[in-house]
Design a protein around this motif. Structure first.
Motif, PDB file in Angstrom:
ATOM      1  N   UNK A 175       0.827  -1.207   0.000  1.00 40.96           N
ATOM      2  CA  UNK A 175       0.000   0.000   0.000  1.00 40.96           C
ATOM      3  C   UNK A 175       0.867   1.264   0.000  1.00 40.96           C
ATOM      4  N   UNK A 176       1.991   1.202   0.698  1.00 45.68           N
ATOM      5  CA  UNK A 176       2.885   2.359   0.783  1.00 45.68           C
ATOM      6  C   UNK A 176       3.476   2.717  -0.571  1.00 45.68           C
ATOM      7  N   UNK A 177       3.598   1.744  -1.461  1.00 41.62           N
ATOM      8  CA  UNK A 177       4.186   2.009  -2.776  1.00 41.62           C
ATOM      9  C   UNK A 177       3.323   2.940  -3.628  1.00 41.62           C
ATOM     10  N   UNK A 178       2.062   3.161  -3.213  1.00 43.36           N
ATOM     11  CA  UNK A 178       1.208   4.124  -3.915  1.00 43.36           C
ATOM     12  C   UNK A 178       1.494   5.556  -3.459  1.00 43.36           C
ATOM     13  N   UNK A 179       2.332   5.698  -2.450  1.00 44.23           N
ATOM     14  CA  UNK A 179       2.724   7.010  -1.957  1.00 44.23           C
ATOM     15  C   UNK A 179       3.923   7.495  -2.785  1.00 44.23           C
ATOM     16  N   UNK A 180       3.778   8.552  -3.579  1.00 41.34           N
ATOM     17  CA  UNK A 180       4.887   8.988  -4.451  1.00 41.34           C
ATOM     18  C   UNK A 180       6.116   9.460  -3.690  1.00 41.34           C
ATOM     19  N   UNK A 181       5.936   9.916  -2.458  1.00 39.91           N
ATOM     20  CA  UNK A 181       7.073  10.432  -1.691  1.00 39.91           C
ATOM     21  C   UNK A 181       8.023   9.303  -1.302  1.00 39.91           C
ATOM     22  N   UNK A 182       7.524   8.076  -1.233  1.00 43.94           N
ATOM     23  CA  UNK A 182       8.374   6.925  -0.915  1.00 43.94           C
ATOM     24  C   UNK A 182       9.552   6.841  -1.885  1.00 43.94           C
ATOM     25  N   UNK A 183       9.290   7.090  -3.155  1.00 38.93           N
ATOM     26  CA  UNK A 183      10.327   6.973  -4.176  1.00 38.93           C
ATOM     27  C   UNK A 183      11.382   8.070  -4.020  1.00 38.93           C
ATOM     28  N   UNK A 184      10.949   9.266  -3.601  1.00 39.40           N
ATOM     29  CA  UNK A 184      11.886  10.363  -3.375  1.00 39.40           C
ATOM     30  C   UNK A 184      12.828  10.046  -2.224  1.00 39.40           C
TER      31      UNK A 184
END
Length: 253
Positions: free
Chosen positions: A198-207
């Motif tokens: 579910x967290x992978x839908x958070x774009x800030x995770x990639x940053x």
């Protein structure tokens, strides 16, 4: 390219920053320093390592990214909103200056302020927590790319906002919560499998993941995927700015 116009806009925005240096620079650095004191020194000393990195050092990329996102958006949105609010934007739009030059001037100044702030926070962190940077070149690249991307996003917010309250809605209600839930204070791998997905839908995770990789070689998400996500958002922001100036949305009202 009208470099005189770009330089004039850039210098005006940078001069505004130095006139309000307490609010623009000192306040964010002080606020982030409190995070280092509380989470790095006080709580971090009582926690174990995270993937072989001390907790105090582990949260440094997340805290820098938190400040960088908020300041990039705030600087750019306020910079373009003030001419709209004062009515002077019509003088800018009627001048022999293209929208590309306007965007470069405002976004360039906002990104410069954010990078300055990020570097100051990085220096300040050394006072509280020892850390190493495994890939300094890529760290600077991610810092610049994130500052430019979210300054563009803030520029769009400044054009969209009709009042001062709307300038704060997205940074406070969306960006800050996503940053706290994006792995700023923890590793995504520490979550249960369902919440990891579910967290992978958070774009800030990639940053945060890409930025942390540049420090310690650790990443919750593949670095190539993270860079692709950042570049995709940058392209989306550029397309939105092009459409706004092409149609005059929120500019000719």
């Amino acid at each position: 390219m009208n470099w005189h116009a770009i330089r004039a806009i850039y210098r005006f925005e940078m001069a505004r920053t130095f006139r309000t240096i307490t609010q623009s620079i000192a306040s964010p650095v002080l606020s982030t320093s409190l995070y280092f004191v509380v989470f790095g020194a006080a709580i971090g000393s009582r926690m174990g390592d995270v993937d072989g990195v001390s907790y105090g050092a582990f949260i440094i990329p997340g805290l820098i990214m938190l400040a960088l996102l908020n300041e990039s958006i705030s600087n750019a949105s306020f910079g373009i909103y003030m001419p709209k609010w004062a009515g002077t934007i019509f003088e800018l739009l009627s001048a022999p200056v293209s929208y590309v030059e306007i965007v470069i001037g405002y976004v360039g100044a906002a990104a410069t302020k954010s990078v300055m702030l990020g570097v100051l926070i990085l220096i300040t962190a050394r006072v509280f927590v020892p850390y190493e940077i495994a890939h300094p070149f890529w760290m600077l690249c991610f810092l610049l790319l994130t500052a430019v991307t979210f300054s563009l996003f803030g520029f769009i917010i400044g054009l969209w906002a009709d009042d001062f309250q709307k300038l704060q809605v997205i940074p406070l209600m969306i960006v800050t919560p996503l940053t706290f839930l994006g792995g700023a204070f923890y590793s995504v791998n520490m979550l249960p499998p369902f919440w990891q997905k579910l967290t992978l839908f958070n774009p800030v995770v990639y940053l945060i993941s890409a930025f942390r990789w540049s420090f310690y070689g650790l990443a919750d998400v593949n670095v190539v995927v993270s860079v692709t996500a950042i570049l995709g958002f940058l392209a989306l922001c550029l397309s939105a700015v092009w459409w706004i100036f092409r149609t005059g949305w929120k500019l000719k009202q």
